[in-house]
Scaffold this motif. Structure first.
Motif, PDB file in Angstrom:
ATOM      1  N   PRO A  30      -8.846  -0.411  -6.293  1.00  0.00           N
ATOM      2  CA  PRO A  30      -9.399   0.455  -7.203  1.00  0.00           C
ATOM      3  C   PRO A  30      -9.867   1.926  -6.487  1.00  0.00           C
ATOM      4  O   PRO A  30      -9.745   2.799  -7.249  1.00  0.00           O
ATOM      5  N   GLN A  31      -9.811   2.101  -5.214  1.00  0.00           N
ATOM      6  CA  GLN A  31     -10.116   3.347  -4.522  1.00  0.00           C
ATOM      7  C   GLN A  31      -8.956   4.240  -4.906  1.00  0.00           C
ATOM      8  O   GLN A  31      -9.266   5.606  -5.163  1.00  0.00           O
ATOM      9  N   ILE A  32      -7.779   3.943  -4.888  1.00  0.00           N
ATOM     10  CA  ILE A  32      -6.729   4.702  -4.919  1.00  0.00           C
ATOM     11  C   ILE A  32      -6.741   5.236  -6.388  1.00  0.00           C
ATOM     12  O   ILE A  32      -6.240   6.388  -6.716  1.00  0.00           O
ATOM     13  N   LEU A  33      -6.953   4.464  -7.289  1.00  0.00           N
ATOM     14  CA  LEU A  33      -6.943   4.919  -8.688  1.00  0.00           C
ATOM     15  C   LEU A  33      -8.269   5.959  -9.045  1.00  0.00           C
ATOM     16  O   LEU A  33      -7.913   7.240  -9.657  1.00  0.00           O
ATOM     17  N   VAL A  34      -9.452   5.846  -8.169  1.00  0.00           N
ATOM     18  CA  VAL A  34     -10.275   6.560  -8.426  1.00  0.00           C
ATOM     19  C   VAL A  34     -10.260   8.089  -7.823  1.00  0.00           C
ATOM     20  O   VAL A  34     -10.348   9.079  -8.377  1.00  0.00           O
ATOM     21  N   GLU A  35      -9.565   7.967  -6.700  1.00  0.00           N
ATOM     22  CA  GLU A  35      -9.291   9.021  -5.873  1.00  0.00           C
ATOM     23  C   GLU A  35      -8.068   9.892  -6.570  1.00  0.00           C
ATOM     24  O   GLU A  35      -8.001  11.313  -6.352  1.00  0.00           O
ATOM     25  N   ARG A  36      -7.421   9.284  -7.316  1.00  0.00           N
ATOM     26  CA  ARG A  36      -6.349  10.095  -8.188  1.00  0.00           C
ATOM     27  C   ARG A  36      -6.859  10.365  -9.585  1.00  0.00           C
ATOM     28  O   ARG A  36      -6.001  11.054 -10.282  1.00  0.00           O
ATOM     29  N   GLY A  37      -8.049  10.369  -9.938  1.00  0.00           N
ATOM     30  CA  GLY A  37      -8.567  10.637 -10.996  1.00  0.00           C
ATOM     31  C   GLY A  37      -8.142   9.783 -12.037  1.00  0.00           C
ATOM     32  O   GLY A  37      -8.242  10.475 -13.434  1.00  0.00           O
ATOM     33  N   ALA A  38      -8.164   8.603 -12.323  1.00  0.00           N
ATOM     34  CA  ALA A  38      -7.374   7.847 -13.429  1.00  0.00           C
ATOM     35  C   ALA A  38      -8.681   7.509 -14.375  1.00  0.00           C
ATOM     36  O   ALA A  38      -8.483   7.143 -15.651  1.00  0.00           O
ATOM     37  N   GLY A  39     -10.078   7.597 -13.733  1.00  0.00           N
ATOM     38  CA  GLY A  39     -11.102   7.376 -14.653  1.00  0.00           C
ATOM     39  C   GLY A  39     -11.123   7.603 -15.950  1.00  0.00           C
ATOM     40  O   GLY A  39     -10.991   6.866 -16.968  1.00  0.00           O
ATOM     41  N   PRO A  40     -11.114   8.959 -16.080  1.00  0.00           N
ATOM     42  CA  PRO A  40     -11.126   9.613 -17.493  1.00  0.00           C
ATOM     43  C   PRO A  40     -10.006   9.073 -18.446  1.00  0.00           C
ATOM     44  O   PRO A  40     -10.296   9.346 -19.573  1.00  0.00           O
ATOM     45  N   ASP A  41      -9.028   8.768 -17.803  1.00  0.00           N
ATOM     46  CA  ASP A  41      -7.721   8.320 -18.878  1.00  0.00           C
ATOM     47  C   ASP A  41      -7.822   7.008 -19.417  1.00  0.00           C
ATOM     48  O   ASP A  41      -7.337   6.636 -20.312  1.00  0.00           O
ATOM     49  N   ILE A  42      -8.575   6.391 -18.643  1.00  0.00           N
ATOM     50  CA  ILE A  42      -8.707   4.787 -18.996  1.00  0.00           C
ATOM     51  C   ILE A  42      -9.937   4.889 -20.440  1.00  0.00           C
ATOM     52  O   ILE A  42      -9.760   3.817 -21.371  1.00  0.00           O
ATOM     53  N   GLU A  83       0.753  23.492 -18.867  1.00  0.00           N
ATOM     54  CA  GLU A  83       1.188  24.006 -17.575  1.00  0.00           C
ATOM     55  C   GLU A  83       2.044  23.133 -16.937  1.00  0.00           C
ATOM     56  O   GLU A  83       2.212  21.908 -17.013  1.00  0.00           O
ATOM     57  N   LEU A  84       2.873  23.985 -16.274  1.00  0.00           N
ATOM     58  CA  LEU A  84       4.029  23.436 -15.462  1.00  0.00           C
ATOM     59  C   LEU A  84       3.585  22.077 -14.605  1.00  0.00           C
ATOM     60  O   LEU A  84       4.332  21.130 -14.512  1.00  0.00           O
ATOM     61  N   CYS A  85       2.435  22.248 -13.793  1.00  0.00           N
ATOM     62  CA  CYS A  85       1.737  21.342 -12.970  1.00  0.00           C
ATOM     63  C   CYS A  85       1.338  20.030 -13.477  1.00  0.00           C
ATOM     64  O   CYS A  85       0.669  19.103 -12.960  1.00  0.00           O
ATOM     65  N   GLN A  86       1.123  19.935 -14.970  1.00  0.00           N
ATOM     66  CA  GLN A  86       0.674  19.104 -15.636  1.00  0.00           C
ATOM     67  C   GLN A  86       1.601  17.865 -15.956  1.00  0.00           C
ATOM     68  O   GLN A  86       2.918  18.374 -16.501  1.00  0.00           O
ATOM     69  N   ASP A  87       1.604  16.941 -15.548  1.00  0.00           N
ATOM     70  CA  ASP A  87       2.898  15.780 -15.451  1.00  0.00           C
ATOM     71  C   ASP A  87       2.748  14.614 -16.523  1.00  0.00           C
ATOM     72  O   ASP A  87       2.764  13.510 -16.171  1.00  0.00           O
ATOM     73  N   GLY A  88       1.900  14.690 -17.523  1.00  0.00           N
ATOM     74  CA  GLY A  88       1.947  13.779 -18.462  1.00  0.00           C
ATOM     75  C   GLY A  88       3.146  13.171 -18.832  1.00  0.00           C
ATOM     76  O   GLY A  88       4.157  13.839 -19.307  1.00  0.00           O
ATOM     77  N   ASN A  89       3.095  11.882 -19.078  1.00  0.00           N
ATOM     78  CA  ASN A  89       4.274  11.064 -19.675  1.00  0.00           C
ATOM     79  C   ASN A  89       3.785  10.064 -20.585  1.00  0.00           C
ATOM     80  O   ASN A  89       3.813   8.790 -20.675  1.00  0.00           O
ATOM     81  N   GLU A 143       0.854  -1.110   0.067  1.00  0.00           N
ATOM     82  CA  GLU A 143      -0.002  -0.031  -0.027  1.00  0.00           C
ATOM     83  C   GLU A 143       0.769   1.283  -0.117  1.00  0.00           C
ATOM     84  O   GLU A 143       0.542   2.357  -0.703  1.00  0.00           O
ATOM     85  N   VAL A 144       1.979   1.258   0.592  1.00  0.00           N
ATOM     86  CA  VAL A 144       2.840   2.492   0.611  1.00  0.00           C
ATOM     87  C   VAL A 144       3.290   2.818  -0.682  1.00  0.00           C
ATOM     88  O   VAL A 144       3.286   3.969  -1.156  1.00  0.00           O
ATOM     89  N   LEU A 145       3.821   1.796  -1.177  1.00  0.00           N
ATOM     90  CA  LEU A 145       4.081   2.021  -2.730  1.00  0.00           C
ATOM     91  C   LEU A 145       3.165   2.500  -3.701  1.00  0.00           C
ATOM     92  O   LEU A 145       3.270   3.517  -4.557  1.00  0.00           O
ATOM     93  N   ALA A 146       2.208   1.952  -3.409  1.00  0.00           N
ATOM     94  CA  ALA A 146       0.786   2.517  -4.104  1.00  0.00           C
ATOM     95  C   ALA A 146       0.477   3.714  -3.985  1.00  0.00           C
ATOM     96  O   ALA A 146       0.480   4.585  -4.719  1.00  0.00           O
ATOM     97  N   GLN A 147       0.727   4.428  -2.906  1.00  0.00           N
ATOM     98  CA  GLN A 147       0.194   5.680  -2.320  1.00  0.00           C
ATOM     99  C   GLN A 147       1.231   6.739  -3.089  1.00  0.00           C
ATOM    100  O   GLN A 147       1.009   7.927  -3.466  1.00  0.00           O
ATOM    101  N   GLU A 148       2.474   6.259  -3.092  1.00  0.00           N
ATOM    102  CA  GLU A 148       3.719   7.096  -3.446  1.00  0.00           C
ATOM    103  C   GLU A 148       3.923   7.001  -5.026  1.00  0.00           C
ATOM    104  O   GLU A 148       4.392   8.154  -5.452  1.00  0.00           O
ATOM    105  N   TYR A 149       3.507   5.958  -5.691  1.00  0.00           N
ATOM    106  CA  TYR A 149       3.920   6.006  -7.149  1.00  0.00           C
ATOM    107  C   TYR A 149       2.623   5.832  -8.117  1.00  0.00           C
ATOM    108  O   TYR A 149       2.754   5.901  -9.232  1.00  0.00           O
ATOM    109  N   VAL A 150       1.374   5.501  -7.607  1.00  0.00           N
ATOM    110  CA  VAL A 150       0.151   5.603  -8.639  1.00  0.00           C
ATOM    111  C   VAL A 150       0.263   6.513  -9.480  1.00  0.00           C
ATOM    112  O   VAL A 150      -0.161   6.499 -10.369  1.00  0.00           O
ATOM    113  N   HIS A 151       0.407   7.693  -8.716  1.00  0.00           N
ATOM    114  CA  HIS A 151       0.457   9.120  -9.819  1.00  0.00           C
ATOM    115  C   HIS A 151       1.286   9.016 -10.897  1.00  0.00           C
ATOM    116  O   HIS A 151       0.882   9.426 -12.209  1.00  0.00           O
TER     117      HIS A 151
END
Length: 230
Positions: free
Chosen positions: A146-158, A117-123, A97-105
């Motif tokens: 699933p919750q961590i992906l939802v919280e980080r707003g991954a839905g629209p990217d899929i 914008e500078l704050c956008q971090d698309g790769n 879980e700790v790795l998930a929290q730190e690297y899911v973004h």
């Protein structure tokens, strides 16, 4: 190599690898991520995720170094291609879980275009095989956290991946959309209900051959299931 032994189940393989120092196992597994034989490569992904999670329990900073190594391999400046990196990162995050929290973004960022914008971090990953690995990783993580992906707003990217030409990518996007209960995916999923393209997907030591249509129908069933959306 142990991972090449087809007589060992994944659980048995984990047990044997656990008798060696996690860092040594990780170092030995990196070359296997680049192998073309699916049996070797996918078992390496599973064992890598398990071993990185074990290392994180022992020495979190050492595990972070490994995660950063995956990230670097996907960087254009690395000179490499990053075979197996998205899958291994996701497997490690599914196990810890700790790795998930730190690297899911960072996993999510590989689905996103660079912004103005500078704050956008698309790769955004453009290579089709890396895209397959990325979507496998997202699908895998969506099943476990699933919750961590939802919280980080991954839905629209899929959503865009549901319309990709590559059937395996469409299939994995269906899996992720179902696990995340993406209501905005309903129209695209409905269009895939007649997509009879067959794909062979890996999961936890097993392979399954399934149609995109079946996975789309499964996802639609998950969307309509009772209970609150994530």
């Amino acid at each position: 190599a142990l991972i090449a032994r087809e007589d060992l189940s994944l659980a048995e393989l984990y047990a044997q690898l656990a008798t060696y120092p996690a860092q040594d196992v990780i170092n030995a597994l990196f070359p296997a991520l680049c192998r073309t034989e699916p049996h070797l490569r996918w078992r390496a992904v599973s064992c890598m995720g398990k071993s990185v999670a074990r290392l994180a329990d022992e020495n979190l900073e050492a595990a972070r170094v490994v995660m950063r190594r995956f990230l670097w391999s996907l960087n254009d400046e690395s000179g490499g291609i990053g075979w197996g990196a998205p899958e291994s990162m996701a497997e490690a995050m599914s196990q810890h879980e700790v790795l998930a929290q730190e690297y899911v973004h960072m996993l999510i960022s590989y689905m996103r275009e660079d912004g103005e914008e500078l704050c956008q971090d698309g790769n955004y990953l453009e290579h089709p095989l890396l895209q397959r690995g990325l979507l496998w990783g997202v699908a895998r993580l969506s099943a476990i956290r699933p919750q961590i992906l939802v919280e980080r707003g991954a839905g629209p990217d899929i959503l865009p991946y549901l319309q990709f030409e590559d059937a395996e990518i469409r299939a994995l996007a269906c899996v992720a959309a179902g696990h995340l209960r993406l209501e905005k995916a309903e129209k695209s999923l409905s269009l895939l209900r007649t997509d009879n393209s067959l794909v062979r997907l890996y999961g936890e030591g097993e392979y399954v051959t399934v149609s995109v249509a079946e996975l789309a129908n499964n996802a639609l069933t998950q969307l309509s299931a009772p209970g609150d959306a994530l």
